[in-house]
Design a protein around this motif. Structure first.
Motif, PDB file in Angstrom:
ATOM      1  N   GLY A 154      16.610 -37.233 -12.164  1.00 18.59           N
ATOM      2  CA  GLY A 154      17.489 -36.314 -11.447  1.00 18.59           C
ATOM      3  C   GLY A 154      18.556 -37.056 -10.669  1.00 18.59           C
ATOM      4  O   GLY A 154      19.716 -36.626 -10.595  1.00 18.59           O
TER       5      GLY A 154
ATOM      6  N   SER B 184      20.309 -36.293 -18.680  1.00 21.58           N
ATOM      7  CA  SER B 184      20.878 -36.564 -17.355  1.00 21.58           C
ATOM      8  C   SER B 184      22.394 -36.407 -17.375  1.00 21.58           C
ATOM      9  O   SER B 184      22.987 -35.899 -16.423  1.00 21.58           O
ATOM     10  CB  SER B 184      20.471 -37.962 -16.867  1.00 21.58           C
ATOM     11  OG  SER B 184      21.069 -38.969 -17.659  1.00 21.58           O
TER      12      SER B 184
ATOM     13  N   CYS C  88      22.973 -32.559 -17.755  1.00 21.60           N
ATOM     14  CA  CYS C  88      22.672 -31.848 -16.506  1.00 21.60           C
ATOM     15  C   CYS C  88      23.759 -32.087 -15.464  1.00 21.60           C
ATOM     16  O   CYS C  88      24.155 -31.165 -14.746  1.00 21.60           O
ATOM     17  CB  CYS C  88      21.311 -32.288 -15.965  1.00 21.60           C
ATOM     18  SG  CYS C  88      19.912 -31.667 -16.920  1.00 21.60           S
ATOM     19  N   GLY C  89      24.237 -33.323 -15.363  1.00 16.97           N
ATOM     20  CA  GLY C  89      25.337 -33.609 -14.444  1.00 16.97           C
ATOM     21  C   GLY C  89      26.575 -32.814 -14.796  1.00 16.97           C
ATOM     22  O   GLY C  89      27.249 -32.260 -13.911  1.00 16.97           O
TER      23      GLY C  89
ATOM     24  N   ALA D 243      21.207 -37.970 -13.023  1.00 13.22           N
ATOM     25  CA  ALA D 243      22.049 -36.802 -13.304  1.00 13.22           C
ATOM     26  C   ALA D 243      23.056 -36.584 -12.178  1.00 13.22           C
ATOM     27  O   ALA D 243      24.221 -36.238 -12.428  1.00 13.22           O
ATOM     28  CB  ALA D 243      21.182 -35.559 -13.490  1.00 13.22           C
ATOM     29  N   GLY D 244      22.629 -36.793 -10.928  1.00 14.17           N
ATOM     30  CA  GLY D 244      23.540 -36.688  -9.794  1.00 14.17           C
ATOM     31  C   GLY D 244      24.645 -37.725  -9.858  1.00 14.17           C
ATOM     32  O   GLY D 244      25.804 -37.446  -9.517  1.00 14.17           O
TER      33      GLY D 244
ATOM     34  N   ILE E 249      20.214 -30.627 -11.988  1.00 11.65           N
ATOM     35  CA  ILE E 249      19.715 -31.880 -11.417  1.00 11.65           C
ATOM     36  C   ILE E 249      18.268 -31.704 -10.969  1.00 11.65           C
ATOM     37  O   ILE E 249      17.397 -32.541 -11.251  1.00 11.65           O
ATOM     38  CB  ILE E 249      20.599 -32.320 -10.232  1.00 11.65           C
ATOM     39  CG1 ILE E 249      21.971 -32.794 -10.732  1.00 11.65           C
ATOM     40  CG2 ILE E 249      19.923 -33.438  -9.426  1.00 11.65           C
ATOM     41  CD1 ILE E 249      22.973 -33.066  -9.627  1.00 11.65           C
TER      42      ILE E 249
ATOM     43  N   ALA F 177      17.615 -34.429  -5.741  1.00 13.82           N
ATOM     44  CA  ALA F 177      16.780 -34.826  -6.874  1.00 13.82           C
ATOM     45  C   ALA F 177      15.454 -35.413  -6.408  1.00 13.82           C
ATOM     46  O   ALA F 177      14.384 -35.071  -6.926  1.00 13.82           O
ATOM     47  CB  ALA F 177      17.529 -35.831  -7.748  1.00 13.82           C
TER      48      ALA F 177
ATOM     49  N   HIS G 123      23.285 -35.221  -3.613  1.00 17.41           N
ATOM     50  CA  HIS G 123      22.694 -34.949  -4.926  1.00 17.41           C
ATOM     51  C   HIS G 123      21.478 -35.838  -5.162  1.00 17.41           C
ATOM     52  O   HIS G 123      20.478 -35.394  -5.729  1.00 17.41           O
ATOM     53  CB  HIS G 123      23.739 -35.153  -6.017  1.00 17.41           C
ATOM     54  CG  HIS G 123      24.797 -34.105  -6.055  1.00 17.41           C
ATOM     55  ND1 HIS G 123      26.059 -34.303  -5.563  1.00 17.41           N
ATOM     56  CD2 HIS G 123      24.765 -32.819  -6.504  1.00 17.41           C
ATOM     57  CE1 HIS G 123      26.774 -33.207  -5.732  1.00 17.41           C
ATOM     58  NE2 HIS G 123      26.006 -32.287  -6.283  1.00 17.41           N
TER      59      HIS G 123
ATOM     60  N   THR H 203      23.232 -28.137  -7.925  1.00 12.62           N
ATOM     61  CA  THR H 203      22.075 -28.995  -8.223  1.00 12.62           C
ATOM     62  C   THR H 203      21.018 -28.279  -9.068  1.00 12.62           C
ATOM     63  O   THR H 203      19.877 -28.724  -9.129  1.00 12.62           O
ATOM     64  CB  THR H 203      21.406 -29.494  -6.925  1.00 12.62           C
ATOM     65  OG1 THR H 203      20.965 -28.368  -6.153  1.00 12.62           O
ATOM     66  CG2 THR H 203      22.347 -30.340  -6.099  1.00 12.62           C
TER      67      THR H 203
ATOM     68  N   ASP I  34      26.022 -28.946 -14.006  1.00 11.39           N
ATOM     69  CA  ASP I  34      26.122 -28.679 -12.566  1.00 11.39           C
ATOM     70  C   ASP I  34      27.558 -28.799 -12.077  1.00 11.39           C
ATOM     71  O   ASP I  34      27.997 -28.038 -11.215  1.00 11.39           O
ATOM     72  CB  ASP I  34      25.207 -29.621 -11.778  1.00 11.39           C
ATOM     73  CG  ASP I  34      23.783 -29.108 -11.708  1.00 11.39           C
ATOM     74  OD1 ASP I  34      23.587 -27.888 -11.760  1.00 11.39           O
ATOM     75  OD2 ASP I  34      22.857 -29.937 -11.603  1.00 11.39           O
TER      76      ASP I  34
ATOM     77  N   TYR J 165      27.115 -36.577 -12.434  1.00 12.95           N
ATOM     78  CA  TYR J 165      27.924 -35.487 -11.875  1.00 12.95           C
ATOM     79  C   TYR J 165      29.217 -36.058 -11.271  1.00 12.95           C
ATOM     80  O   TYR J 165      30.325 -35.587 -11.562  1.00 12.95           O
ATOM     81  CB  TYR J 165      27.102 -34.759 -10.814  1.00 12.95           C
ATOM     82  CG  TYR J 165      27.817 -33.655 -10.067  1.00 12.95           C
ATOM     83  CD1 TYR J 165      27.510 -32.320 -10.322  1.00 12.95           C
ATOM     84  CD2 TYR J 165      28.769 -33.927  -9.088  1.00 12.95           C
ATOM     85  CE1 TYR J 165      28.152 -31.288  -9.634  1.00 12.95           C
ATOM     86  CE2 TYR J 165      29.422 -32.918  -8.405  1.00 12.95           C
ATOM     87  CZ  TYR J 165      29.101 -31.600  -8.673  1.00 12.95           C
ATOM     88  OH  TYR J 165      29.746 -30.596  -7.985  1.00 12.95           O
TER      89      TYR J 165
END
Length: 206
Positions: A60, A19, A22-23, A63-64, A48, A92, A88, A45, A26, A67
């Motif tokens: 997800g 997570s 991924c953040g 992860a947002g 995400i 997700a 975000h 995204t 992105d 971000y």
């Protein structure tokens, strides 16, 4: 009570690390596409959504969150624009639950393609409406100064065609999000499939 690190706990640790990754990915993609090259896209995204497909919608969402935490840590500023974190989160949740409820292992390639097209359209509407509402709120906050965005030119062209500023904020996002959501959805699904292959290979090696 001793905390035992079983396979499920390891999986949670891995998803937590993913997570963050991924953040970050992105954030870097959006920075390169939208702000460095000034393209009429965000592509913010992809990972995400991929994590939502792989691990579930709430990973997800995490992860947002990372971000925007990364953005805050790098820029050392807590701006009103961080309200777009909600976009975000919705991306997700929409991707994760859509995959859970509507995509099955028995789907043919043609059926899967159609479902991903539908998801892209749904995502376009979700992001345009949520982003438009947040943009409308921020436009009424005097202290908030928006950076040059992908929607400024359309706002200038269409501002006399909409009596409602809220509808204008939503409408100008749709042309951008049409392409953006198709790119994000299909790229995220490709990453999800690749991750699935890697997981199978790893289990096979064990």
């Amino acid at each position: 009570m001793i905390f035992q690190f079983n396979s499920k706990n390891w999986e949670r640790v891995i998803f937590f690390i993913l997570s963050i990754l991924c953040g970050l990915l992105d954030y870097l993609i959006c920075d390169f596409v939208a702000w460095v090259n000034h393209l009429p896209l965000f592509c913010d995204t992809i990972f995400i959504m991929a994590l939502s497909f792989l691990a579930g919608p709430w990973w997800g969402v995490l992860a947002g969150f990372f971000y925007h935490l990364i953005d805050f840590a790098l820029n050392r500023t807590l701006e009103m624009g961080h309200l777009f974190m909600l976009c975000h989160f919705l991306a997700a949740l929409t991707a994760g639950y859509y995959k859970k409820w509507f995509i099955t292992q028995t789907d043919s390639n043609a059926c899967l393609f159609i479902k991903l097209v539908i998801l892209s359209i749904v995502m376009c509407l979700v992001m345009s409406v949520s982003g438009g509402i947040i943009g409308y709120i921020l436009s009424n906050v005097e202290a908030y100064k928006a950076a040059s965005s992908q929607t400024d030119f359309l706002s200038f062209l269409w501002e006399n065609k909409f009596q409602s500023k809220l509808l204008l904020q939503i409408a100008v996002r749709i042309p951008v999000n049409i392409a953006d959501r198709f790119i994000c959805t299909f790229a995220a699904w490709g990453i999800y499939l690749l991750a699935g292959i890697l997981r199978k290979d790893e289990k096979g090696a064990l």
